[in-house]
Design a protein around this motif. Structure first.
Motif, mmCIF file in Angstrom:
data_model
loop_
_atom_site.group_PDB
_atom_site.id
_atom_site.type_symbol
_atom_site.label_atom_id
_atom_site.label_comp_id
_atom_site.label_asym_id
_atom_site.label_seq_id
_atom_site.Cartn_x
_atom_site.Cartn_y
_atom_site.Cartn_z
ATOM 1 N N LEU A 83 37.402 41.410 52.021
ATOM 2 C CA LEU A 83 39.018 41.143 53.159
ATOM 3 C C LEU A 83 38.624 42.975 53.524
ATOM 4 N N ASP A 84 37.778 43.749 53.170
ATOM 5 C CA ASP A 84 37.965 45.529 53.744
ATOM 6 C C ASP A 84 37.094 45.666 55.176
ATOM 7 N N PRO A 113 42.163 39.062 35.314
ATOM 8 C CA PRO A 113 41.226 40.228 36.174
ATOM 9 C C PRO A 113 40.851 40.962 36.213
ATOM 10 N N TRP A 114 40.237 41.439 37.156
ATOM 11 C CA TRP A 114 38.442 42.258 37.236
ATOM 12 C C TRP A 114 39.079 43.362 37.074
ATOM 13 N N PRO A 115 38.743 44.780 36.264
ATOM 14 C CA PRO A 115 39.078 46.164 36.645
ATOM 15 C C PRO A 115 38.939 46.910 37.701
ATOM 16 N N ALA A 116 39.806 47.913 38.121
ATOM 17 C CA ALA A 116 39.807 48.580 39.316
ATOM 18 C C ALA A 116 38.361 48.845 39.628
ATOM 19 N N LEU A 117 37.924 48.643 40.697
ATOM 20 C CA LEU A 117 36.604 49.740 40.482
ATOM 21 C C LEU A 117 36.225 51.129 40.474
ATOM 22 N N PRO A 122 40.539 48.859 44.570
ATOM 23 C CA PRO A 122 41.328 47.352 43.689
ATOM 24 C C PRO A 122 39.832 47.250 43.838
ATOM 25 N N GLY A 123 39.879 45.856 42.864
ATOM 26 C CA GLY A 123 39.061 44.918 41.854
ATOM 27 C C GLY A 123 38.347 44.262 42.573
ATOM 28 N N PHE A 146 31.323 42.846 47.614
ATOM 29 C CA PHE A 146 33.184 42.432 47.003
ATOM 30 C C PHE A 146 33.553 41.581 47.450
ATOM 31 N N GLN A 147 35.120 41.394 46.912
ATOM 32 C CA GLN A 147 35.746 40.936 48.033
ATOM 33 C C GLN A 147 35.755 39.736 49.028
#
Length: 266
Positions: A83-84, A113-117, A122-123, A146-147
């Motif tokens: 996404l980034d 939901p997974w935790p933030a990085l 974001p996660g 990821f993402q």
């Protein structure tokens, strides 16, 4: 200002929404919804020790990536786009293997939901390419995107981006050509070179200047081995390339490629 803060609080309190993973593997595309993947017949609970992104043991619901790559051949080339703007270039062969290193698509459950990085980060969701037994396949940090939003089959990097190619007279086994292969695996997911590449994440590594032109050799090696040892800031995203991922000899080859490309600017 108060309204903006209130709106932000409301948005953060909303439940995570289901997402969609797009696969573009040929003439047609396939979209997988979160619920479909969580309920996939091959989905299983997975424990990942020393997760590359979270730096700790993580647990995921995941599907073997090979199960989703219908029609893909080992000789094919794939790209995972996040996404980034991170765009991981990956030969298909390691992704299709059932072991010893095995690729999985971890799927974030909106209900858990997974935790933030990290702070203000974001996660790793909604979809994250993870590996079991990655050491057996010498899997680099850049092969853990990821993402992930899209996975697509493309022509090899050398065909798509001729501006990345070393001088044609060099032998196939020349350190520069070996370094070019390592650049594709470890660097091209974040960086362009000579304006070529699909990543929209990090700076171009040859324009206007190549890092071999402005870094002393010892400090450039240190930057690659441990970026945070040279310069630190909260949003830093470049991973450390340890000797388990990039041997000293491979680092020599990568630097040979970069130095060579400093002489091949458009």
């Amino acid at each position: 200002m108060r309204r903006s803060l209130a709106l932000l609080c409301v948005l953060l309190s909303l439940p995570l929404q289901a997402a969609q993973l797009t696969l573009e593997l040929g003439n047609a595309s396939r979209q997988w919804q979160t619920a479909e993947l969580l309920q996939h017949p091959l989905a299983q609970d997975l424990r990942i020790d020393n997760d590359v992104s979270y730096k700790k043991t993580m647990h995921y619901r995941a599907v073997p990536l090979a199960a989703l790559l219908k029609g893909v051949q080992p000789s094919d080339h794939l790209q995972a786009v996040a996404l980034d703007g991170f765009a991981a270039e990956m030969p298909a062969e390691p992704l299709l293997k059932s072991g010893p290193a095995r690729a999985w698509i971890a799927v974030e459950d909106p209900a858990a939901p997974w935790p933030a990085l990290g702070p203000d980060k974001p996660g790793a969701g909604p979809f994250y390419l993870v590996w079991t037994n990655p050491e057996a396949g010498k899997i680099s940090p850049e092969q853990w995107p990821f993402q992930v939003a899209t996975i697509r089959r493309l022509a090899p990097v050398a065909e798509r981006f001729p501006a990345l190619l070393p001088a044609p007279q060099l032998a196939a086994g020349d350190p520069v050509n070996r370094g070019f292969a390592l650049f594709q695996k470890n660097c091209l997911a974040c960086h362009r070179l000579n304006g070529a590449g699909d990543a929209q994440f990090g700076p171009d590594l040859n324009l206007p200047y190549n890092p071999t032109e402005y870094f002393q050799p010892a400090f450039l090696r240190r930057l690659i081995r441990d970026p945070q040892s040279l310069r630190q800031w909260p949003q830093a995203k470049m991973p450390a390339f340890t000797e388990n991922v990039l041997s000293d000899g491979e680092l020599d080859d990568l630097l040979a490629y970069l130095a060579h490309m400093a002489t091949r600017k458009p």
